[in-house]
Design a protein around this motif. Structure first.
Motif, mmCIF file in Angstrom:
data_model
loop_
_atom_site.group_PDB
_atom_site.id
_atom_site.type_symbol
_atom_site.label_atom_id
_atom_site.label_comp_id
_atom_site.label_asym_id
_atom_site.label_seq_id
_atom_site.Cartn_x
_atom_site.Cartn_y
_atom_site.Cartn_z
ATOM 1 N N LEU A 2 0.818 -1.203 0.000
ATOM 2 C CA LEU A 2 0.000 0.000 0.000
ATOM 3 C C LEU A 2 0.855 1.257 0.000
ATOM 4 C CD1 LEU A 2 -2.880 1.064 0.036
ATOM 5 C CD2 LEU A 2 -2.809 1.014 2.517
ATOM 6 N N LYS A 3 1.989 1.195 0.707
ATOM 7 C CA LYS A 3 2.895 2.336 0.746
ATOM 8 C C LYS A 3 3.474 2.599 -0.651
ATOM 9 C CE LYS A 3 6.485 4.235 3.616
ATOM 10 N NZ LYS A 3 7.365 4.034 4.750
ATOM 11 N N PHE A 4 3.788 1.528 -1.376
ATOM 12 C CA PHE A 4 4.303 1.663 -2.738
ATOM 13 C C PHE A 4 3.262 2.319 -3.640
ATOM 14 C CE2 PHE A 4 4.379 -0.143 -7.028
ATOM 15 C CZ PHE A 4 5.574 0.392 -7.484
ATOM 16 N N VAL A 5 2.018 1.865 -3.536
ATOM 17 C CA VAL A 5 0.949 2.412 -4.377
ATOM 18 C C VAL A 5 0.728 3.881 -4.048
ATOM 19 C CG1 VAL A 5 -1.521 2.285 -4.885
ATOM 20 C CG2 VAL A 5 -0.174 0.185 -4.721
ATOM 21 N N LYS A 6 0.710 4.236 -2.762
ATOM 22 C CA LYS A 6 0.507 5.620 -2.368
ATOM 23 C C LYS A 6 1.641 6.502 -2.882
ATOM 24 C CE LYS A 6 -0.490 8.478 1.682
ATOM 25 N NZ LYS A 6 0.203 9.619 1.191
ATOM 26 N N ASN A 7 2.873 6.045 -2.742
ATOM 27 C CA ASN A 7 4.004 6.820 -3.231
ATOM 28 C C ASN A 7 3.983 6.941 -4.758
ATOM 29 O OD1 ASN A 7 4.970 7.215 -0.662
ATOM 30 N ND2 ASN A 7 6.376 5.470 -0.739
ATOM 31 N N HIS A 8 3.585 5.887 -5.424
ATOM 32 C CA HIS A 8 3.512 5.905 -6.885
ATOM 33 C C HIS A 8 2.414 6.862 -7.348
ATOM 34 C CE1 HIS A 8 4.064 4.522 -10.950
ATOM 35 N NE2 HIS A 8 2.784 4.195 -11.033
ATOM 36 N N MET A 9 1.261 6.839 -6.684
ATOM 37 C CA MET A 9 0.157 7.712 -7.059
ATOM 38 C C MET A 9 0.503 9.174 -6.802
ATOM 39 S SD MET A 9 -2.241 5.883 -8.265
ATOM 40 C CE MET A 9 -3.783 5.122 -7.988
ATOM 41 N N ASP A 10 1.255 9.450 -5.756
ATOM 42 C CA ASP A 10 1.656 10.825 -5.463
ATOM 43 C C ASP A 10 2.591 11.382 -6.526
ATOM 44 O OD1 ASP A 10 0.123 10.985 -3.193
ATOM 45 O OD2 ASP A 10 1.771 10.440 -1.823
ATOM 46 N N SER A 11 3.300 10.515 -7.211
ATOM 47 C CA SER A 11 4.255 10.975 -8.218
ATOM 48 C C SER A 11 3.576 11.340 -9.543
ATOM 49 C CB SER A 11 5.315 9.907 -8.463
ATOM 50 O OG SER A 11 4.742 8.788 -9.088
ATOM 51 N N ILE A 12 2.303 10.965 -9.717
ATOM 52 C CA ILE A 12 1.590 11.259 -10.960
ATOM 53 C C ILE A 12 0.945 12.639 -10.826
ATOM 54 C CG2 ILE A 12 -0.234 10.536 -12.520
ATOM 55 C CD1 ILE A 12 0.171 7.689 -11.480
ATOM 56 N N SER A 13 1.318 13.543 -11.709
ATOM 57 C CA SER A 13 0.767 14.898 -11.624
ATOM 58 C C SER A 13 -0.651 14.928 -12.182
ATOM 59 C CB SER A 13 1.650 15.875 -12.391
ATOM 60 O OG SER A 13 1.669 15.541 -13.759
ATOM 61 N N GLY A 14 -1.528 15.631 -11.492
ATOM 62 C CA GLY A 14 -2.903 15.802 -11.934
ATOM 63 C C GLY A 14 -3.820 14.643 -11.629
ATOM 64 N N ILE A 15 -3.375 13.687 -10.825
ATOM 65 C CA ILE A 15 -4.196 12.511 -10.555
ATOM 66 C C ILE A 15 -5.370 12.828 -9.619
ATOM 67 C CG2 ILE A 15 -2.939 11.622 -8.559
ATOM 68 C CD1 ILE A 15 -3.256 8.821 -9.947
ATOM 69 N N GLU A 16 -5.289 13.917 -8.890
ATOM 70 C CA GLU A 16 -6.352 14.233 -7.932
ATOM 71 C C GLU A 16 -7.669 14.597 -8.616
ATOM 72 O OE1 GLU A 16 -3.950 17.818 -8.844
ATOM 73 O OE2 GLU A 16 -3.403 15.905 -7.964
ATOM 74 N N ILE A 17 -7.657 14.855 -9.918
ATOM 75 C CA ILE A 17 -8.877 15.213 -10.631
ATOM 76 C C ILE A 17 -9.743 13.980 -10.945
ATOM 77 C CG2 ILE A 17 -7.916 15.114 -12.955
ATOM 78 C CD1 ILE A 17 -10.286 17.813 -11.691
ATOM 79 N N TYR A 18 -9.141 12.805 -11.036
ATOM 80 C CA TYR A 18 -9.882 11.606 -11.432
ATOM 81 C C TYR A 18 -10.982 11.202 -10.444
ATOM 82 C CZ TYR A 18 -6.660 11.138 -15.266
ATOM 83 O OH TYR A 18 -5.940 11.361 -16.399
ATOM 84 N N PRO A 19 -10.755 11.226 -9.134
ATOM 85 C CA PRO A 19 -11.874 10.918 -8.233
ATOM 86 C C PRO A 19 -12.995 11.952 -8.320
ATOM 87 C CG PRO A 19 -9.791 10.867 -7.035
ATOM 88 C CD PRO A 19 -9.503 11.348 -8.402
ATOM 89 N N ILE A 20 -12.644 13.202 -8.562
ATOM 90 C CA ILE A 20 -13.661 14.247 -8.687
ATOM 91 C C ILE A 20 -14.498 14.013 -9.944
ATOM 92 C CG2 ILE A 20 -14.018 16.730 -9.004
ATOM 93 C CD1 ILE A 20 -11.393 17.095 -7.365
ATOM 94 N N ILE A 21 -13.828 13.687 -11.044
ATOM 95 C CA ILE A 21 -14.544 13.401 -12.291
ATOM 96 C C ILE A 21 -15.447 12.183 -12.127
ATOM 97 C CG2 ILE A 21 -14.233 12.628 -14.678
ATOM 98 C CD1 ILE A 21 -11.726 14.381 -14.769
#
Length: 61
Positions: A2-21
Protein backbone atom coordinates in the motif's frame (compact mmCIF):
# COMPACT_ATOMS: atom_id res chain seq x y z
CA UNK A 1 2.43 -2.77 -0.96
CA UNK A 2 0.00 0.00 0.00
CA UNK A 3 2.89 2.34 0.75
CA UNK A 4 4.30 1.66 -2.74
CA UNK A 5 0.95 2.41 -4.38
CA UNK A 6 0.51 5.62 -2.37
CA UNK A 7 4.00 6.82 -3.23
CA UNK A 8 3.51 5.90 -6.89
CA UNK A 9 0.16 7.71 -7.06
CA UNK A 10 1.66 10.82 -5.46
CA UNK A 11 4.25 10.97 -8.22
CA UNK A 12 1.59 11.26 -10.96
CA UNK A 13 0.77 14.90 -11.62
CA UNK A 14 -2.90 15.80 -11.93
CA UNK A 15 -4.20 12.51 -10.56
CA UNK A 16 -6.35 14.23 -7.93
CA UNK A 17 -8.88 15.21 -10.63
CA UNK A 18 -9.88 11.61 -11.43
CA UNK A 19 -11.87 10.92 -8.23
CA UNK A 20 -13.66 14.25 -8.69
CA UNK A 21 -14.54 13.40 -12.29
CA UNK A 22 -15.77 9.94 -11.23
CA UNK A 23 -17.98 11.43 -8.54
CA UNK A 24 -19.41 13.98 -10.97
CA UNK A 25 -20.20 11.30 -13.57
CA UNK A 26 -21.88 9.15 -10.91
CA UNK A 27 -23.88 12.09 -9.52
CA UNK A 28 -24.94 13.41 -12.95
CA UNK A 29 -26.01 9.93 -14.10
CA UNK A 30 -28.32 9.44 -11.12
CA UNK A 31 -29.71 12.98 -11.31
CA UNK A 32 -30.58 12.43 -14.99
CA UNK A 33 -32.05 9.01 -14.20
CA UNK A 34 -34.14 10.49 -11.38
CA UNK A 35 -35.33 13.30 -13.68
CA UNK A 36 -36.31 10.75 -16.37
CA UNK A 37 -38.25 8.63 -13.86
CA UNK A 38 -40.12 11.66 -12.50
CA UNK A 39 -41.02 13.00 -15.97
CA UNK A 40 -41.85 9.66 -17.63
CA UNK A 41 -45.44 9.36 -18.82
CA UNK A 42 -47.63 6.95 -16.87
CA UNK A 43 -48.88 5.37 -20.10
CA UNK A 44 -45.32 4.50 -21.16
CA UNK A 45 -44.52 3.05 -17.72
CA UNK A 46 -47.68 0.93 -17.82
CA UNK A 47 -46.94 -0.34 -21.35
CA UNK A 48 -43.37 -1.27 -20.46
CA UNK A 49 -44.38 -2.93 -17.20
CA UNK A 50 -46.91 -5.12 -19.03
CA UNK A 51 -44.41 -6.46 -21.59
CA UNK A 52 -43.54 -9.60 -19.55
CA UNK A 53 -47.25 -10.40 -19.19
CA UNK A 54 -48.12 -9.89 -22.85
CA UNK A 55 -48.49 -13.32 -24.47
CA UNK A 56 -49.42 -12.02 -27.94
CA UNK A 57 -45.79 -11.37 -28.90
CA UNK A 58 -44.55 -14.65 -27.47
CA UNK A 59 -42.92 -16.93 -30.03
CA UNK A 60 -41.60 -20.40 -29.32
CA UNK A 61 -38.16 -21.43 -30.48
Amino acid sequence: MLKFVKNHMDSISGIEIYPIISLLIFFIFFVVLFWWVITAKKEYINNVSNIPLDNQNHTEL
